[in-house]
Design a protein around this motif. Structure first.
Motif, PDB file in Angstrom:
ATOM      1  N   LYS A  79       0.591  -1.003   0.010  1.00  0.00           N
ATOM      2  CA  LYS A  79      -0.094  -0.234  -0.121  1.00  0.00           C
ATOM      3  C   LYS A  79       1.019   1.348   0.110  1.00  0.00           C
ATOM      4  N   LEU A  80       1.959   1.200   0.763  1.00  0.00           N
ATOM      5  CA  LEU A  80       2.693   2.389   0.814  1.00  0.00           C
ATOM      6  C   LEU A  80       3.296   2.707  -0.591  1.00  0.00           C
ATOM      7  N   ILE A  81       3.902   1.486  -1.217  1.00  0.00           N
ATOM      8  CA  ILE A  81       4.626   1.529  -2.436  1.00  0.00           C
ATOM      9  C   ILE A  81       3.559   2.206  -3.523  1.00  0.00           C
ATOM     10  N   SER A  82       2.414   2.090  -3.556  1.00  0.00           N
ATOM     11  CA  SER A  82       1.407   2.311  -4.361  1.00  0.00           C
ATOM     12  C   SER A  82       1.025   3.740  -4.125  1.00  0.00           C
ATOM     13  N   GLN A  83       1.133   4.111  -2.989  1.00  0.00           N
ATOM     14  CA  GLN A  83       1.033   5.700  -2.642  1.00  0.00           C
ATOM     15  C   GLN A  83       1.993   6.497  -3.060  1.00  0.00           C
ATOM     16  N   LEU A  84       3.177   5.732  -2.677  1.00  0.00           N
ATOM     17  CA  LEU A  84       4.592   6.518  -3.053  1.00  0.00           C
ATOM     18  C   LEU A  84       4.690   6.859  -4.613  1.00  0.00           C
ATOM     19  N   ILE A  85       4.423   5.919  -5.345  1.00  0.00           N
ATOM     20  CA  ILE A  85       4.607   6.059  -6.824  1.00  0.00           C
ATOM     21  C   ILE A  85       3.676   6.982  -7.491  1.00  0.00           C
ATOM     22  N   ARG A  86       2.270   6.694  -7.115  1.00  0.00           N
ATOM     23  CA  ARG A  86       1.274   7.618  -7.923  1.00  0.00           C
ATOM     24  C   ARG A  86       1.562   9.066  -7.239  1.00  0.00           C
ATOM     25  N   GLY A  87       1.813   9.264  -6.037  1.00  0.00           N
ATOM     26  CA  GLY A  87       1.870  10.733  -5.500  1.00  0.00           C
ATOM     27  C   GLY A  87       0.472  11.248  -5.466  1.00  0.00           C
ATOM     28  N   SER A  88       0.417  12.343  -5.819  1.00  0.00           N
ATOM     29  CA  SER A  88      -0.941  13.040  -6.151  1.00  0.00           C
ATOM     30  C   SER A  88      -1.705  12.740  -7.172  1.00  0.00           C
ATOM     31  N   ASN A  89      -1.301  11.874  -8.248  1.00  0.00           N
ATOM     32  CA  ASN A  89      -1.973  11.565  -9.314  1.00  0.00           C
ATOM     33  C   ASN A  89      -3.034  10.894  -9.142  1.00  0.00           C
ATOM     34  N   LYS A  90      -4.178  10.879 -10.098  1.00  0.00           N
ATOM     35  CA  LYS A  90      -5.361   9.996 -10.131  1.00  0.00           C
ATOM     36  C   LYS A  90      -4.916   8.712 -10.270  1.00  0.00           C
ATOM     37  N   ALA A  91      -5.828   7.862  -9.717  1.00  0.00           N
ATOM     38  CA  ALA A  91      -5.185   6.469  -9.831  1.00  0.00           C
ATOM     39  C   ALA A  91      -6.597   5.526  -9.890  1.00  0.00           C
ATOM     40  N   LEU A  92      -6.526   4.479 -10.699  1.00  0.00           N
ATOM     41  CA  LEU A  92      -7.606   3.296 -10.634  1.00  0.00           C
ATOM     42  C   LEU A  92      -6.798   1.965 -10.770  1.00  0.00           C
ATOM     43  N   GLY A  93      -7.666   0.991 -10.531  1.00  0.00           N
ATOM     44  CA  GLY A  93      -7.152  -0.269 -10.447  1.00  0.00           C
ATOM     45  C   GLY A  93      -7.816  -1.182 -11.467  1.00  0.00           C
ATOM     46  N   LEU A  94      -7.328  -2.130 -12.478  1.00  0.00           N
ATOM     47  CA  LEU A  94      -8.038  -2.998 -13.082  1.00  0.00           C
ATOM     48  C   LEU A  94      -7.827  -4.081 -12.219  1.00  0.00           C
ATOM     49  N   PHE A  95      -8.737  -4.849 -11.981  1.00  0.00           N
ATOM     50  CA  PHE A  95      -8.910  -6.067 -11.354  1.00  0.00           C
ATOM     51  C   PHE A  95      -9.225  -7.400 -12.489  1.00  0.00           C
ATOM     52  N   LEU A  96      -7.979  -8.409 -12.657  1.00  0.00           N
ATOM     53  CA  LEU A  96      -8.384  -9.131 -13.820  1.00  0.00           C
ATOM     54  C   LEU A  96      -8.919 -10.535 -13.121  1.00  0.00           C
ATOM     55  N   LEU A  97     -10.097 -10.922 -13.595  1.00  0.00           N
ATOM     56  CA  LEU A  97     -10.667 -12.299 -13.310  1.00  0.00           C
ATOM     57  C   LEU A  97     -10.393 -13.099 -14.366  1.00  0.00           C
ATOM     58  N   ASP A  98      -9.590 -14.199 -13.900  1.00  0.00           N
ATOM     59  CA  ASP A  98      -9.094 -15.268 -14.992  1.00  0.00           C
ATOM     60  C   ASP A  98     -10.504 -16.068 -15.426  1.00  0.00           C
ATOM     61  N   SER A  99     -10.697 -15.910 -16.594  1.00  0.00           N
ATOM     62  CA  SER A  99     -12.098 -16.652 -17.107  1.00  0.00           C
ATOM     63  C   SER A  99     -12.028 -18.129 -16.855  1.00  0.00           C
ATOM     64  N   PHE A 100     -11.202 -18.872 -16.732  1.00  0.00           N
ATOM     65  CA  PHE A 100     -10.760 -20.175 -16.678  1.00  0.00           C
ATOM     66  C   PHE A 100     -11.374 -20.485 -15.236  1.00  0.00           C
ATOM     67  N   LEU A 101     -11.083 -19.603 -14.091  1.00  0.00           N
ATOM     68  CA  LEU A 101     -11.539 -19.841 -13.031  1.00  0.00           C
ATOM     69  C   LEU A 101     -13.201 -19.189 -12.822  1.00  0.00           C
ATOM     70  N   ALA A 102     -13.267 -18.163 -13.288  1.00  0.00           N
ATOM     71  CA  ALA A 102     -14.614 -17.326 -13.222  1.00  0.00           C
ATOM     72  C   ALA A 102     -15.675 -18.170 -13.737  1.00  0.00           C
ATOM     73  N   LYS A 103     -15.373 -19.261 -14.620  1.00  0.00           N
ATOM     74  CA  LYS A 103     -16.668 -19.732 -15.066  1.00  0.00           C
ATOM     75  C   LYS A 103     -17.246 -20.724 -14.201  1.00  0.00           C
ATOM     76  N   GLU A 104     -16.756 -20.993 -13.058  1.00  0.00           N
ATOM     77  CA  GLU A 104     -17.333 -21.686 -11.968  1.00  0.00           C
ATOM     78  C   GLU A 104     -18.003 -20.632 -10.851  1.00  0.00           C
TER      79      GLU A 104
END
Ligand code: GDP
Ligand code: MG
Length: 247
Positions: free
Chosen positions: A117-142
């Protein structure tokens, strides 16, 4: 400048998507830079503008400190912070519309340790940020895996305090019917509950809440085949336009 953190379970396709999203954004004439935060990756399909392995290499940590692969990964993530000032000044040189951040293979190392968490705050600084959370289809089909992945996504959203877009990756591995079914689960709890079979009261409420909060932002993508990027980019822009408060 926007920071886009690429998150997801090990092998969900973070590194592949990072590369192909960069190619896509370059085609849209968007200046794009990549930060590699995975200290254990051996080969990258892209050229990173910042590579954490220049500071901490999980294999060197393993040898130097006589650690096994797991402890060396944990130590590596923690060691990143000891170089925080140098890392920050290198990252501050990056100029781009979008900075894609490829995160470590094992998401729990990054998301659930304080250092991550600290690293993510450190690198983005005051810039806007968002996350892409990837769901692996092979798992998600269940159905139960699908729900579990959404829970993980919510947990990471809460932990990193970022707006999250859920990306259903590797849809090329699904039949048309399987894909339609997963998208239907994302839209309507009833479809999902039917599929889950018997669930206790608590899980039922949880599932309802999860699907409600999902509000249509499950984006099907094949990062390998470069499919779905128009929709993904539109969603990224929609979230960014969501305003200062949201980001
Ligand atoms: P990471 O650990 O999350 O960074 O995952 P990688 O990007 O290294 O990908 C893990 C594996 O999944 C690799 O073998 C990729 O080729 C494969 N992969 C990634 N994206 C896709 C995709 O869209 N479709 C298919 N079929 N495989 C993919
Ligand atoms: Mg990777």
């Amino acid at each position: 400048m926007y920071y886009v953190f690429i998150l997801g379970t090990a092998g969900s396709g973070k590194t592949t998507l990072t590369k192909n999203l960069q190619d896509y954004l370059l085609d849209q004439e968007m200046d794009t830079a990549i930060i590699n935060l995975d200290p254990a990756v051996e080969q990258l399909p892209y050229t990173p503008d910042f590579d954490v392995r220049d500071y901490v290499d999980a294999y060197e940590v393993m040898q130097n400190y006589h650690l096994g692969p797991n402890s060396s990964l944990i130590a590596s993530i923690d060691l990143i912070l000891t170089r925080a000032a140098e890392i920050k000044s290198e990252i501050d040189q990056i100029e781009a519309n979008y900075v894609l951040v490829d995160t470590p293979g094992q998401i729990e190392l990054f998301a659930y340790r304080e250092t991550g968490k600290l690293i993510s705050q450190l690198i983005r600084g005051s810039n806007k940020a968002l996350g892409l959370f990837l769901l692996d289809s092979f798992l998600a089909k269940e159905a139960r895996s699908f729900v579990s992945l959404l829970l993980l996504s919510s947990s990471i959203k809460f932990r990193l305090d970022l707006p999250i877009i859920n990306v259903l990756n590797k849809v090329d591995l699904l039949t048309k019917k399987e894909l339609e079914q997963i998208l239907a689960w994302g839209e309507n709890t009833e479809n999902l509950i039917d599929e889950l079979g018997r669930v206790d009261e608590y899980s039922l409420e949880l599932v309802n809440l999860l699907i409600e909060s999902l509000s249509s932002n499950l984006i099907p993508v094949s990062s390998e085949e470069g499919k779905g990027f128009d929709e993904l980019y539109a969603e990224i822009q929609r979230v960014i336009a969501g305003g200062e408060d949201y980001l």
